[in-house]
Design a protein around this motif. Structure first.
Motif, PDB file in Angstrom:
ATOM      1  N   ASN A   1       0.831  -1.208   0.000  1.00 51.19           N
ATOM      2  CA  ASN A   1       0.000   0.000   0.000  1.00 51.19           C
ATOM      3  C   ASN A   1       0.866   1.258   0.000  1.00 51.19           C
ATOM      4  OD1 ASN A   1      -2.779   1.258   0.375  1.00 51.19           O
ATOM      5  ND2 ASN A   1      -1.683   2.159   2.092  1.00 51.19           N
TER       6      ASN A   1
ATOM      7  N   LYS B   1       2.021   1.799  -3.540  1.00 52.77           N
ATOM      8  CA  LYS B   1       0.921   2.266  -4.389  1.00 52.77           C
ATOM      9  C   LYS B   1       0.547   3.707  -4.071  1.00 52.77           C
ATOM     10  CE  LYS B   1      -3.870   1.143  -5.628  1.00 52.77           C
ATOM     11  NZ  LYS B   1      -5.009   0.218  -5.358  1.00 52.77           N
ATOM     12  N   MET B   2       0.365   4.003  -2.786  1.00 49.17           N
ATOM     13  CA  MET B   2      -0.016   5.354  -2.387  1.00 49.17           C
ATOM     14  C   MET B   2       1.145   6.342  -2.554  1.00 49.17           C
ATOM     15  SD  MET B   2      -3.211   5.436  -1.666  1.00 49.17           S
ATOM     16  CE  MET B   2      -3.368   4.281  -3.045  1.00 49.17           C
TER      17      MET B   2
ATOM     18  N   ILE C   1      -0.991   3.109   6.151  1.00 49.96           N
ATOM     19  CA  ILE C   1      -2.319   2.592   5.799  1.00 49.96           C
ATOM     20  C   ILE C   1      -3.181   3.658   5.129  1.00 49.96           C
ATOM     21  CG2 ILE C   1      -2.337   0.837   7.620  1.00 49.96           C
ATOM     22  CD1 ILE C   1      -4.058   2.789   9.297  1.00 49.96           C
TER      23      ILE C   1
ATOM     24  N   ASN D   1      -5.111   6.150   2.575  1.00 48.06           N
ATOM     25  CA  ASN D   1      -5.732   5.883   1.278  1.00 48.06           C
ATOM     26  C   ASN D   1      -5.694   7.135   0.402  1.00 48.06           C
ATOM     27  OD1 ASN D   1      -8.067   7.548   1.898  1.00 48.06           O
ATOM     28  ND2 ASN D   1      -8.894   5.833   3.086  1.00 48.06           N
ATOM     29  N   GLU D   2      -6.115   6.997  -0.834  1.00 48.67           N
ATOM     30  CA  GLU D   2      -6.004   8.094  -1.800  1.00 48.67           C
ATOM     31  C   GLU D   2      -6.836   9.311  -1.398  1.00 48.67           C
ATOM     32  OE1 GLU D   2      -6.364   8.779  -6.656  1.00 48.67           O
ATOM     33  OE2 GLU D   2      -6.370   6.758  -5.799  1.00 48.67           O
ATOM     34  N   LYS D   3      -8.035   9.083  -0.911  1.00 52.64           N
ATOM     35  CA  LYS D   3      -8.906  10.189  -0.509  1.00 52.64           C
ATOM     36  C   LYS D   3      -8.268  10.997   0.621  1.00 52.64           C
ATOM     37  CE  LYS D   3     -13.605  11.252   1.074  1.00 52.64           C
ATOM     38  NZ  LYS D   3     -14.943  10.680   1.468  1.00 52.64           N
ATOM     39  N   GLU D   4      -7.663  10.301   1.576  1.00 54.00           N
ATOM     40  CA  GLU D   4      -7.006  10.981   2.698  1.00 54.00           C
ATOM     41  C   GLU D   4      -5.803  11.800   2.225  1.00 54.00           C
ATOM     42  OE1 GLU D   4      -8.120   7.789   6.271  1.00 54.00           O
ATOM     43  OE2 GLU D   4      -6.389   7.439   4.958  1.00 54.00           O
TER      44      GLU D   4
END
Length: 281
Positions: free
Chosen positions: A170, A173-174, A256, A258-261
């Protein structure tokens, strides 16, 4: 004693050269240091593959493989400090993996237990370990809390979670998302001089003037109310915490995330940077 070598810091090259025409002088200089000191008197070279507290400095691709060669040629150990960059922070389990280099000794902490307990560890190559297994080569290393069961249990549990929830994957990716967002930030804000990083370990360097690279602050100003602190303070008002070292913001969100965060946090960052833009040329 200790001899410090200049960083691989392309944005502000200590040799006033430009990559790739520089021949990666910063790493070649380490070879010169070792030879000047006498290789027989040098125990090892200690590096952070991605330098943390000096401003998130990512070496050029030739740097670490060449450093491995230099250490081998001089019969000097390569010691890899993964305390900040290890356990997924750069999108690999250990940062040095980005360059396919194997160190002789590796130190680690922080992420090894997911920060639930203070734990540190050192691992070595089999060659070094085997040496101390020989009669007469005892390495006496007693620490009050060495091999503490609670610390070991927390570390094992954390490593299992890294694997089970694919946390390192992750981060990789992020990290691509974060890198794109931060570089877009640079395009929109004239106070941003440089953006650099790997995985979820990024530095955003602030400048008053992009052409001259004039900085807002100097090292002696780090305890004063700097422009960086003003920007961080504005972000805190909007629920985003960001640390900084001299002129560089250290962008290191949870693995951990995510994209939105990330999009929300970088948006807050962008609004706060308007404070610096007003004073930048």
């Amino acid at each position: 004693g200790v001899v410090r070598a200049p960083d691989c810091y392309c944005y502000r090259c200590p040799f006033h050269l430009e990559y790739p025409g520089c021949g990666v002088q910063c790493v070649e200089y380490i070879d010169e240091i070792i030879k000047m000191e006498n290789p027989k008197q040098v125990a090892g070279v200690v590096i952070e593959p991605v330098v943390g507290s000096n401003g998130i400095l990512v070496p050029v691709d030739e740097y670490i493989p060449r450093l491995r060669e230099i250490c081998d040629d001089n019969d000097v150990l390569l010691i890899d400090d993964e305390v900040m960059a290890g356990f997924g922070r750069t999108g690999k389990l250990f940062a040095i993996e980005h360059w396919g280099v194997v160190p002789d000794i590796m130190t680690m902490a922080k992420g090894i237990s997911g920060a639930y307990l203070p734990v540190g560890a050192t691992i070595t190559s089999k060659k070094i370990a085997d040496y101390f297994d020989q009669p007469g080569n005892l390495f006496s290393h007693g620490q009050t809390y060495a091999m503490h069961p609670m610390g070991c249990a927390a570390s094992i549990a954390a490593i299992k979670e890294y694997e089970k929830k694919k946390i390192v994957e992750n981060a990789a990716k992020m990290g691509k998302v974060l890198g794109k967002l931060l570089n877009e930030l640079k395009e929109d804000h004239k106070s941003v001089g440089d953006v650099r990083g790997k995985g979820l370990f990024w530095g955003v360097e602030l400048v008053m003037d992009r052409k001259t690279k004039e900085a807002f602050s100097e090292r002696k100003d780090k305890f004063d109310a700097t422009m960086q602190n003003k920007v961080c303070g504005e972000m805190m008002k909007n629920g985003v915490y960001l640390g900084n070292v001299i002129n560089t913001f250290i962008v290191a969100p949870p693995l951990i995330v995510n994209e939105k965060e990330l999009e929300g946090a970088v948006s807050v960052f962008g609004e706060a940077l308007k404070i610096a833009d007003k004073e930048a040329n």
